[in-house]
Design a protein around this motif. Structure first.
Motif, PDB file in Angstrom:
ATOM      1  N   GLY A   4     -19.516  30.365 -11.912  1.00  0.00           N
ATOM      2  CA  GLY A   4     -19.264  28.966 -11.635  1.00  0.00           C
ATOM      3  C   GLY A   4     -17.792  28.604 -11.565  1.00  0.00           C
ATOM      4  O   GLY A   4     -17.440  27.536 -11.095  1.00  0.00           O
ATOM      5  N   GLU A   5     -16.922  29.488 -12.050  1.00  0.00           N
ATOM      6  CA  GLU A   5     -15.485  29.223 -11.988  1.00  0.00           C
ATOM      7  C   GLU A   5     -14.971  29.607 -10.601  1.00  0.00           C
ATOM      8  O   GLU A   5     -15.264  30.692 -10.102  1.00  0.00           O
ATOM      9  N   LEU A   6     -14.220  28.700  -9.986  1.00  0.00           N
ATOM     10  CA  LEU A   6     -13.657  28.983  -8.675  1.00  0.00           C
ATOM     11  C   LEU A   6     -12.595  30.069  -8.791  1.00  0.00           C
ATOM     12  O   LEU A   6     -11.813  30.084  -9.735  1.00  0.00           O
ATOM     13  N   ASP A   7     -12.581  30.968  -7.835  1.00  0.00           N
ATOM     14  CA  ASP A   7     -11.623  32.076  -7.817  1.00  0.00           C
ATOM     15  C   ASP A   7     -10.205  31.510  -7.757  1.00  0.00           C
ATOM     16  O   ASP A   7      -9.824  30.905  -6.761  1.00  0.00           O
ATOM     17  N   PRO A   8      -9.401  31.699  -8.796  1.00  0.00           N
ATOM     18  CA  PRO A   8      -8.061  31.118  -8.815  1.00  0.00           C
ATOM     19  C   PRO A   8      -7.121  31.725  -7.772  1.00  0.00           C
ATOM     20  O   PRO A   8      -6.166  31.078  -7.351  1.00  0.00           O
ATOM     21  N   VAL A   9      -7.404  32.947  -7.343  1.00  0.00           N
ATOM     22  CA  VAL A   9      -6.562  33.565  -6.313  1.00  0.00           C
ATOM     23  C   VAL A   9      -6.749  32.830  -4.991  1.00  0.00           C
ATOM     24  O   VAL A   9      -5.785  32.530  -4.291  1.00  0.00           O
ATOM     25  N   ILE A  10      -7.979  32.507  -4.653  1.00  0.00           N
ATOM     26  CA  ILE A  10      -8.273  31.824  -3.387  1.00  0.00           C
ATOM     27  C   ILE A  10      -8.064  30.323  -3.497  1.00  0.00           C
ATOM     28  O   ILE A  10      -7.703  29.669  -2.522  1.00  0.00           O
ATOM     29  N   HIS A  11      -8.258  29.763  -4.664  1.00  0.00           N
ATOM     30  CA  HIS A  11      -8.273  28.306  -4.823  1.00  0.00           C
ATOM     31  C   HIS A  11      -6.943  27.623  -4.492  1.00  0.00           C
ATOM     32  O   HIS A  11      -6.942  26.463  -4.087  1.00  0.00           O
ATOM     33  N   ALA A  12      -5.826  28.306  -4.643  1.00  0.00           N
ATOM     34  CA  ALA A  12      -4.539  27.696  -4.274  1.00  0.00           C
ATOM     35  C   ALA A  12      -4.582  27.338  -2.795  1.00  0.00           C
ATOM     36  O   ALA A  12      -5.008  28.141  -1.958  1.00  0.00           O
ATOM     37  N   GLN A  13      -4.150  26.142  -2.455  1.00  0.00           N
ATOM     38  CA  GLN A  13      -4.303  25.626  -1.092  1.00  0.00           C
ATOM     39  C   GLN A  13      -3.769  26.574  -0.028  1.00  0.00           C
ATOM     40  O   GLN A  13      -4.454  26.853   0.960  1.00  0.00           O
ATOM     41  N   ALA A  14      -2.578  27.093  -0.204  1.00  0.00           N
ATOM     42  CA  ALA A  14      -1.986  27.960   0.815  1.00  0.00           C
ATOM     43  C   ALA A  14      -2.802  29.246   0.981  1.00  0.00           C
ATOM     44  O   ALA A  14      -3.050  29.699   2.107  1.00  0.00           O
ATOM     45  N   ARG A  15      -3.253  29.823  -0.138  1.00  0.00           N
ATOM     46  CA  ARG A  15      -4.030  31.058  -0.048  1.00  0.00           C
ATOM     47  C   ARG A  15      -5.413  30.796   0.534  1.00  0.00           C
ATOM     48  O   ARG A  15      -5.950  31.623   1.278  1.00  0.00           O
ATOM     49  N   LEU A  16      -5.985  29.643   0.237  1.00  0.00           N
ATOM     50  CA  LEU A  16      -7.260  29.271   0.839  1.00  0.00           C
ATOM     51  C   LEU A  16      -7.112  29.175   2.356  1.00  0.00           C
ATOM     52  O   LEU A  16      -7.968  29.652   3.103  1.00  0.00           O
ATOM     53  N   ARG A  17      -6.039  28.595   2.809  1.00  0.00           N
ATOM     54  CA  ARG A  17      -5.787  28.494   4.249  1.00  0.00           C
ATOM     55  C   ARG A  17      -5.640  29.874   4.879  1.00  0.00           C
ATOM     56  O   ARG A  17      -6.152  30.131   5.973  1.00  0.00           O
ATOM     57  N   VAL A  18      -4.939  30.774   4.196  1.00  0.00           N
ATOM     58  CA  VAL A  18      -4.763  32.140   4.701  1.00  0.00           C
ATOM     59  C   VAL A  18      -6.121  32.830   4.823  1.00  0.00           C
ATOM     60  O   VAL A  18      -6.460  33.384   5.875  1.00  0.00           O
ATOM     61  N   VAL A  19      -6.897  32.806   3.746  1.00  0.00           N
ATOM     62  CA  VAL A  19      -8.188  33.504   3.728  1.00  0.00           C
ATOM     63  C   VAL A  19      -9.148  32.890   4.749  1.00  0.00           C
ATOM     64  O   VAL A  19      -9.856  33.612   5.456  1.00  0.00           O
ATOM     65  N   ALA A  20      -9.180  31.580   4.851  1.00  0.00           N
ATOM     66  CA  ALA A  20     -10.062  30.921   5.819  1.00  0.00           C
ATOM     67  C   ALA A  20      -9.678  31.315   7.243  1.00  0.00           C
ATOM     68  O   ALA A  20     -10.551  31.588   8.076  1.00  0.00           O
ATOM     69  N   THR A  21      -8.394  31.364   7.522  1.00  0.00           N
ATOM     70  CA  THR A  21      -7.932  31.747   8.853  1.00  0.00           C
ATOM     71  C   THR A  21      -8.300  33.194   9.160  1.00  0.00           C
ATOM     72  O   THR A  21      -8.816  33.500  10.239  1.00  0.00           O
ATOM     73  N   LEU A  22      -8.049  34.085   8.209  1.00  0.00           N
ATOM     74  CA  LEU A  22      -8.366  35.497   8.434  1.00  0.00           C
ATOM     75  C   LEU A  22      -9.873  35.717   8.563  1.00  0.00           C
ATOM     76  O   LEU A  22     -10.310  36.563   9.343  1.00  0.00           O
ATOM     77  N   SER A  23     -10.672  34.952   7.831  1.00  0.00           N
ATOM     78  CA  SER A  23     -12.126  35.124   7.907  1.00  0.00           C
ATOM     79  C   SER A  23     -12.668  34.677   9.260  1.00  0.00           C
ATOM     80  O   SER A  23     -13.741  35.114   9.671  1.00  0.00           O
ATOM     81  N   ALA A  24     -11.937  33.823   9.954  1.00  0.00           N
ATOM     82  CA  ALA A  24     -12.372  33.313  11.249  1.00  0.00           C
ATOM     83  C   ALA A  24     -11.965  34.228  12.406  1.00  0.00           C
ATOM     84  O   ALA A  24     -12.363  33.983  13.548  1.00  0.00           O
ATOM     85  N   MET A  25     -11.225  35.290  12.111  1.00  0.00           N
ATOM     86  CA  MET A  25     -10.804  36.210  13.167  1.00  0.00           C
ATOM     87  C   MET A  25     -12.039  36.927  13.720  1.00  0.00           C
ATOM     88  O   MET A  25     -12.892  37.379  12.955  1.00  0.00           O
ATOM     89  N   PRO A  26     -12.134  37.047  15.056  1.00  0.00           N
ATOM     90  CA  PRO A  26     -13.280  37.757  15.637  1.00  0.00           C
ATOM     91  C   PRO A  26     -13.364  39.188  15.101  1.00  0.00           C
ATOM     92  O   PRO A  26     -12.359  39.901  15.054  1.00  0.00           O
ATOM     93  N   ASN A  27     -14.533  39.586  14.685  1.00  0.00           N
ATOM     94  CA  ASN A  27     -14.772  40.939  14.151  1.00  0.00           C
ATOM     95  C   ASN A  27     -13.808  41.296  13.029  1.00  0.00           C
ATOM     96  O   ASN A  27     -13.476  42.470  12.843  1.00  0.00           O
ATOM     97  N   HIS A  28     -13.330  40.296  12.311  1.00  0.00           N
ATOM     98  CA  HIS A  28     -12.409  40.496  11.184  1.00  0.00           C
ATOM     99  C   HIS A  28     -11.188  41.306  11.600  1.00  0.00           C
ATOM    100  O   HIS A  28     -10.708  42.163  10.862  1.00  0.00           O
ATOM    101  N   ALA A  29     -10.703  41.020  12.807  1.00  0.00           N
ATOM    102  CA  ALA A  29      -9.529  41.705  13.342  1.00  0.00           C
ATOM    103  C   ALA A  29      -8.284  41.330  12.554  1.00  0.00           C
ATOM    104  O   ALA A  29      -8.256  40.321  11.840  1.00  0.00           O
TER     105      ALA A  29
END
Length: 103
Positions: A4-29
């Motif tokens: 239930g605890e949010l991942d503190p590595v991802i939760h920071a706004q800038a890192r969340l933006r990075v991970v969200a952007t990378l996850s949207a890459m076609p075929n995880h390129a």
């Protein structure tokens, strides 16, 4: 991290933006560092700092190569990073609608 605890590595706004952007890459390129920097409108130093934290957690990889005579850095989300992002988004969804009812 407890259930239930949010991942503190991802939760920071800038890192969340990075991970969200990378996850949207076609075929995880992978994507070049300058392209990611431009997409996120971040300074090189700021992006580097956040990528280092994500890399230390095993969520991203950075591959440095030479293209022609110029160095190039490619960034990609790892399978562990994708799984962490999916857990994170599922936790956010459950916080928004704990009943799980589609609106």
């Amino acid at each position: 991290m407890t259930d239930g605890e949010l991942d503190p590595v991802i939760h920071a706004q800038a890192r969340l933006r990075v991970v969200a952007t990378l996850s949207a890459m076609p075929n995880h390129a992978s994507i070049t560092f300058p392209r990611l920097q431009k997409l996120l409108d971040m300074t090189a130093g700021n992006l580097s700092t956040h990528l280092r934290k994500l890399e230390d957690a095993g969520y991203v990889t950075q591959t440095k190569t030479i293209e022609g005579r110029s160095p190039a850095t490619y960034v990609a989300l790892t399978p562990a990073g994708l799984a962490a992002f999916e857990r994170y988004t599922a936790q956010i969804r459950s916080l928004i609608d704990p009943t799980g009812d589609p609106a």
